[in-house]
Motif scaffolding. Structure first.
Motif, PDB file in Angstrom:
ATOM      1  N   GLU A  46       0.887  -1.173   0.000  1.00 11.78           N
ATOM      2  CA  GLU A  46       0.000   0.000   0.000  1.00 11.78           C
ATOM      3  C   GLU A  46       0.919   1.216   0.000  1.00 11.78           C
ATOM      4  O   GLU A  46       1.563   1.526   1.006  1.00 11.78           O
ATOM      5  CB  GLU A  46      -0.907  -0.005   1.231  1.00 11.78           C
ATOM      6  N   ALA A  47       0.992   1.889  -1.151  1.00  8.61           N
ATOM      7  CA  ALA A  47       2.019   2.922  -1.310  1.00  8.61           C
ATOM      8  C   ALA A  47       1.571   4.293  -0.820  1.00  8.61           C
ATOM      9  O   ALA A  47       2.392   5.198  -0.709  1.00  8.61           O
ATOM     10  CB  ALA A  47       2.428   3.004  -2.774  1.00  8.61           C
ATOM     11  N   GLY A  48       0.306   4.465  -0.496  1.00 11.06           N
ATOM     12  CA  GLY A  48      -0.132   5.767   0.013  1.00 11.06           C
ATOM     13  C   GLY A  48      -1.635   5.957  -0.134  1.00 11.06           C
ATOM     14  O   GLY A  48      -2.364   5.025  -0.516  1.00 11.06           O
ATOM     15  N   PHE A  49      -2.044   7.168   0.171  1.00  7.82           N
ATOM     16  CA  PHE A  49      -3.469   7.564   0.163  1.00  7.82           C
ATOM     17  C   PHE A  49      -3.526   8.747  -0.818  1.00  7.82           C
ATOM     18  O   PHE A  49      -3.401   9.905  -0.409  1.00  7.82           O
ATOM     19  CB  PHE A  49      -3.794   7.979   1.605  1.00  7.82           C
ATOM     20  N   PRO A  50      -3.622   8.481  -2.132  1.00  7.71           N
ATOM     21  CA  PRO A  50      -3.402   9.527  -3.138  1.00  7.71           C
ATOM     22  C   PRO A  50      -4.208  10.798  -2.943  1.00  7.71           C
ATOM     23  O   PRO A  50      -3.702  11.889  -3.212  1.00  7.71           O
ATOM     24  CB  PRO A  50      -3.758   8.827  -4.455  1.00  7.71           C
ATOM     25  N   ALA A  51      -5.452  10.693  -2.452  1.00  4.26           N
ATOM     26  CA  ALA A  51      -6.262  11.918  -2.325  1.00  4.26           C
ATOM     27  C   ALA A  51      -5.814  12.778  -1.150  1.00  4.26           C
ATOM     28  O   ALA A  51      -6.214  13.934  -1.043  1.00  4.26           O
ATOM     29  CB  ALA A  51      -7.736  11.560  -2.170  1.00  4.26           C
ATOM     30  N   SER A  52      -4.975  12.235  -0.271  1.00  3.67           N
ATOM     31  CA  SER A  52      -4.667  12.967   0.961  1.00  3.67           C
ATOM     32  C   SER A  52      -3.653  14.088   0.753  1.00  3.67           C
ATOM     33  O   SER A  52      -3.666  15.073   1.472  1.00  3.67           O
ATOM     34  CB  SER A  52      -4.168  12.017   2.049  1.00  3.67           C
ATOM     35  N   SER A  53      -2.754  13.969  -0.204  1.00  5.03           N
ATOM     36  CA  SER A  53      -1.779  15.041  -0.447  1.00  5.03           C
ATOM     37  C   SER A  53      -1.096  14.807  -1.792  1.00  5.03           C
ATOM     38  O   SER A  53      -1.101  13.686  -2.327  1.00  5.03           O
ATOM     39  CB  SER A  53      -0.704  15.062   0.644  1.00  5.03           C
ATOM     40  N   LYS A  54      -0.457  15.869  -2.273  1.00  2.00           N
ATOM     41  CA  LYS A  54       0.267  15.746  -3.541  1.00  2.00           C
ATOM     42  C   LYS A  54       1.442  14.779  -3.365  1.00  2.00           C
ATOM     43  O   LYS A  54       1.768  14.005  -4.256  1.00  2.00           O
ATOM     44  CB  LYS A  54       0.760  17.137  -3.969  1.00  2.00           C
ATOM     45  N   GLY A  55       2.054  14.827  -2.175  1.00  2.63           N
ATOM     46  CA  GLY A  55       3.181  13.935  -1.888  1.00  2.63           C
ATOM     47  C   GLY A  55       2.772  12.478  -1.985  1.00  2.63           C
ATOM     48  O   GLY A  55       3.486  11.648  -2.565  1.00  2.63           O
ATOM     49  N   ASP A  56       1.595  12.143  -1.426  1.00  6.55           N
ATOM     50  CA  ASP A  56       1.130  10.752  -1.481  1.00  6.55           C
ATOM     51  C   ASP A  56       0.799  10.361  -2.925  1.00  6.55           C
ATOM     52  O   ASP A  56       1.087   9.247  -3.359  1.00  6.55           O
ATOM     53  CB  ASP A  56      -0.116  10.555  -0.603  1.00  6.55           C
ATOM     54  N   MET A  57       0.195  11.298  -3.646  1.00  4.91           N
ATOM     55  CA  MET A  57      -0.145  11.038  -5.050  1.00  4.91           C
ATOM     56  C   MET A  57       1.134  10.705  -5.830  1.00  4.91           C
ATOM     57  O   MET A  57       1.218   9.672  -6.502  1.00  4.91           O
ATOM     58  CB  MET A  57      -0.818  12.295  -5.616  1.00  4.91           C
ATOM     59  N   ASP A  58       2.156  11.564  -5.686  1.00  2.00           N
ATOM     60  CA  ASP A  58       3.423  11.355  -6.416  1.00  2.00           C
ATOM     61  C   ASP A  58       4.068  10.050  -6.005  1.00  2.00           C
ATOM     62  O   ASP A  58       4.617   9.320  -6.838  1.00  2.00           O
ATOM     63  CB  ASP A  58       4.426  12.470  -6.078  1.00  2.00           C
ATOM     64  N   ALA A  59       4.012   9.740  -4.705  1.00  2.00           N
ATOM     65  CA  ALA A  59       4.662   8.518  -4.228  1.00  2.00           C
ATOM     66  C   ALA A  59       3.997   7.297  -4.853  1.00  2.00           C
ATOM     67  O   ALA A  59       4.677   6.383  -5.332  1.00  2.00           O
ATOM     68  CB  ALA A  59       4.589   8.445  -2.712  1.00  2.00           C
ATOM     69  N   VAL A  60       2.666   7.290  -4.898  1.00  2.00           N
ATOM     70  CA  VAL A  60       1.980   6.114  -5.459  1.00  2.00           C
ATOM     71  C   VAL A  60       2.303   6.006  -6.956  1.00  2.00           C
ATOM     72  O   VAL A  60       2.608   4.912  -7.458  1.00  2.00           O
ATOM     73  CB  VAL A  60       0.457   6.177  -5.192  1.00  2.00           C
ATOM     74  N   ILE A  61       2.307   7.140  -7.660  1.00  2.00           N
ATOM     75  CA  ILE A  61       2.616   7.106  -9.099  1.00  2.00           C
ATOM     76  C   ILE A  61       4.024   6.516  -9.310  1.00  2.00           C
ATOM     77  O   ILE A  61       4.237   5.633 -10.139  1.00  2.00           O
ATOM     78  CB  ILE A  61       2.540   8.524  -9.718  1.00  2.00           C
ATOM     79  N   ASN A  62       4.985   6.994  -8.530  1.00  2.00           N
ATOM     80  CA  ASN A  62       6.375   6.557  -8.726  1.00  2.00           C
ATOM     81  C   ASN A  62       6.609   5.122  -8.294  1.00  2.00           C
ATOM     82  O   ASN A  62       7.320   4.376  -8.966  1.00  2.00           O
ATOM     83  CB  ASN A  62       7.331   7.509  -8.009  1.00  2.00           C
ATOM     84  N   VAL A  63       6.016   4.731  -7.180  1.00  2.00           N
ATOM     85  CA  VAL A  63       6.166   3.329  -6.746  1.00  2.00           C
ATOM     86  C   VAL A  63       5.535   2.418  -7.807  1.00  2.00           C
ATOM     87  O   VAL A  63       6.110   1.406  -8.203  1.00  2.00           O
ATOM     88  CB  VAL A  63       5.533   3.107  -5.348  1.00  2.00           C
ATOM     89  N   ALA A  64       4.355   2.812  -8.293  1.00  2.00           N
ATOM     90  CA  ALA A  64       3.670   1.988  -9.297  1.00  2.00           C
ATOM     91  C   ALA A  64       4.517   1.849 -10.564  1.00  2.00           C
ATOM     92  O   ALA A  64       4.564   0.781 -11.186  1.00  2.00           O
ATOM     93  CB  ALA A  64       2.320   2.604  -9.636  1.00  2.00           C
ATOM     94  N   ALA A  65       5.235   2.924 -10.912  1.00  2.00           N
ATOM     95  CA  ALA A  65       6.042   2.874 -12.144  1.00  2.00           C
ATOM     96  C   ALA A  65       7.292   2.019 -11.958  1.00  2.00           C
ATOM     97  O   ALA A  65       7.759   1.383 -12.885  1.00  2.00           O
ATOM     98  CB  ALA A  65       6.424   4.286 -12.556  1.00  2.00           C
ATOM     99  N   GLU A  66       7.852   2.007 -10.750  1.00  2.00           N
ATOM    100  CA  GLU A  66       9.182   1.385 -10.581  1.00  2.00           C
ATOM    101  C   GLU A  66       9.179   0.015  -9.940  1.00  2.00           C
ATOM    102  O   GLU A  66      10.165  -0.707 -10.037  1.00  2.00           O
ATOM    103  CB  GLU A  66      10.066   2.323  -9.763  1.00  2.00           C
ATOM    104  N   VAL A  67       8.121  -0.330  -9.243  1.00  2.00           N
ATOM    105  CA  VAL A  67       8.132  -1.609  -8.521  1.00  2.00           C
ATOM    106  C   VAL A  67       7.051  -2.490  -9.143  1.00  2.00           C
ATOM    107  O   VAL A  67       5.870  -2.207  -9.024  1.00  2.00           O
ATOM    108  CB  VAL A  67       7.904  -1.347  -7.019  1.00  2.00           C
ATOM    109  N   ARG A  68       7.492  -3.526  -9.847  1.00  2.00           N
ATOM    110  CA  ARG A  68       6.572  -4.209 -10.747  1.00  2.00           C
ATOM    111  C   ARG A  68       6.048  -5.553 -10.247  1.00  2.00           C
ATOM    112  O   ARG A  68       5.015  -6.023 -10.709  1.00  2.00           O
ATOM    113  CB  ARG A  68       7.248  -4.426 -12.119  1.00  2.00           C
ATOM    114  N   ALA A  69       6.761  -6.212  -9.320  1.00  2.00           N
ATOM    115  CA  ALA A  69       6.305  -7.561  -8.959  1.00  2.00           C
ATOM    116  C   ALA A  69       5.090  -7.571  -8.018  1.00  2.00           C
ATOM    117  O   ALA A  69       4.115  -8.260  -8.296  1.00  2.00           O
ATOM    118  CB  ALA A  69       7.463  -8.362  -8.390  1.00  2.00           C
TER     119      ALA A  69
END
Ligand code: KIV
Ligand code: ZN
Length: 512
Positions: A46-69
């Motif tokens: 669970e990489a974050g709570f995207p609606a809660s902040s821009k930081g969480d949104m960016d973190a989920v986008i980046n984790v989703a792009a880089e961590v594939r398994a």
């Protein structure tokens, strides 16, 4: 599809855990933690709570792009805007999950949500259906489930399944449940809802110190996903600790008839990384990953251990990746020995990171004879693995005078905005004097919210590690510094926190 004896591990270190760390991890740090979790082989992050902040949104986008398994999950209330934000953030994931939740206990519905049970059921149907129209994999959590009315809870889960959720989570949100009671509770919910093919999950908080016990009790009841965090990080007293749950299932497979797919040999290094990046220390006697977890002090125990390790060890340090003997390296140790040691300690460095780490190691060898594992880990975290934000203020020079005769004084030179400024100050101690001199240079005045120093080994020439949290205009930022000179370590930590404050303020467009 996993076999019936496999318990999925859903890590929420970066969502529920980070919520509690009192500081924001930046996106690069979250990606590092996500990579470490991938090496552990967790099933869901669970990489974050995207609606809660821009930081969480960016973190989920980046984790989703880089961590594939692993499956990457984003949290969302049942609100439309939360669910669409989660869907947006997860767009680039190889495998994604929207995790949506709403409270089902009478106290939460009446006082927090101000909704009737009927309205909550409608909200579940609406929210889960919307999530399912965006993502194949939807999890529904009934917040405060353990204090909810059983009949209503069963209706809530039935509504969620009929609207498309395939994982149903039973949180013990406030850590209120007792293990034997929670086992019965979970067994009853599963039976009452009676929908084969779905995965039942639990998410236990640790307010009474029972998060792990409750999670394990739920596994006995048939639950096949457990939500947990590294080091038990999380809201208030924390969440159930992943390493304790996994090692319990592994060590007592005979009892549970269930296991996980986790590579347990990565626990030690992952714990260190999370502790280092969040600044939340691990208590020495913490099960599995505490520094004393495998230390045997009593003579009678040591004697038993020498005869047969199994007399006092129910699992080996190697099985969780805890380093055995602390081998010291020194100036005659070459690149090969150094790389081998960082690998043995569990660090997976890129060739560039290894090269810079070796340079620091050589600098350290000029200052001290023996370099311990603790020293290596301190500088890896300080200089290599932590992603320092843009450096606005840099320490160029300092002189600190202390003695029994007068008050400590510090003179500090910082490089900033294309020039250099020097200021001096008197303080109650050398650190106080140094921080006062830095404050004279800064155009804003952060407040010191937390300050810790520790040595990385028992030796007098150990590397000193400092950790600082600063607060300014509702922004909190942490800094960490390591050096053979403890005063320098405290200044490095302070300035890193200052630079992080500046970058968070810039991102949030707050004038400092
Ligand atoms: O503790 C809790 O209930 C939660 C939910 C959002 C799963 O964190
Ligand atoms: Zn929680």
């Amino acid at each position: 599809m996993d076999g019936p004896g496999i318990v999925r591990i859903f890590d929420t270190t970066m969502r529920d855990g980070e919520q509690a760390a009192r500081i924001n991890l930046n996106t690069g740090e979250k990606v590092q933690i996500a990579r470490a979790l991938e090496r552990l082989n967790v099933d869901i992050i669970e990489a974050g709570f995207p609606a809660s902040s821009k930081g969480d949104m960016d973190a989920v986008i980046n984790v989703a792009a880089e961590v594939r398994a692993p499956v990457i999950a984003g949290l969302a209330r049942t609100k439309e805007s939360d669910i669409t934000a989660a869907g947006e953030a997860l767009r680039g994931a190889a495998r994604s999950r929207i995790h949506t939740f709403i409270a089902t206990s009478a106290i939460h519905m009446e006082y927090k949500l101000k909704m009737t049970p009927g309205e909550v059921l409608k909200e579940i149907e609406r929210g889960v259906s919307l999530a399912r129209s965006i993502a194949e994999d939807v999890e529904f959590s009934a917040e405060d489930a353990s204090r909810s009315d059983m009949d209503f809870l069963a209706d809530a889960f039935t509504a969620a399944i009929e609207s498309g959720a395939s994982t149903l989570n039973i949180p013990d949100t406030v850590g209120y449940a007792m293990p034997y009671e929670f086992e019965d509770f979970c067994r009853t919910v599963i039976k009452r809802v009676n929908k084969p093919g779905v995965v039942w999950s639990v998410h236990c908080h640790n307010d009474l110190g029972l998060g792990v016990a409750n999670s394990l009790a739920a596994v006995r009841a048939g639950v096949r996903q457990v939500e947990c965090t590294i080091n038990g990080l999380g809201e208030r007293a924390g969440n159930a600790s992943m390493e304790e749950i996994v090692m319990s299932l592994r060590t007592r497979k005979d009892h549970f008839g269930a296991d996980t797919k986790i590579d347990t040999t990565k626990f030690y290094v992952t714990s260190k990384l999370v502790s280092g990046l969040t600044g939340v220390p691990v208590q020495p006697n913490k099960a599995i990953v505490g520094v004393n977890a495998f230390a045997h002090e009593a003579g009678i125990h040591q004697h038993g251990m020498l005869c047969n390790r199994a007399t006092y060890e129910i699992m080996t340090p190697e099985s969780v990746g805890a380093p055995g003997t602390d081998l010291h390296l020194g100036k005659h140790s070459g690149r090969h020995a150094f790389n081998e040691r960082t690998e043995q300690l569990g660090y997976n460095l890129t060739p560039e990171q290894s090269a810079s780490a070796f340079e620091y190691f050589k600098e350290l060898c000029d200052k001290k004879k023996d370099v311990s594992d603790g020293d290596i880990e301190a500088f890896l975290l300080d200089r290599i693995l932590r992603l320092t934000p843009e450096i606005r203020y840099e320490l160029k020079d300092y002189a600190v005078t202390i003695g029994s005769g007068g008050k400590p004084t510090a003179s500090i030179t910082l490089a900033h905005d294309g020039g250099e400024t020097t200021e001096a100050a008197v303080g109650n101690g050398p650190v106080d004097a140094a921080y006062k001199a830095i404050l004279k240079i800064l155009p804003f005045q952060p407040e010191l919210a937390e300050f810790r120093i520790r040595a990385t080994s028992e030796l007098a020439d150990a590397v000193g590690e400092a950790h600082v949290i600063l607060r300014c205009k509702d922004i909190k930022a942490q800094g960490r510094g390591a050096s053979t000179d403890i005063i320098e370590a405290t200044m490095r930590a302070y300035l890193e926190a200052v630079n992080r404050l500046c970058s968070v303020a810039a991102a949030r467009e707050v004038a400092m």
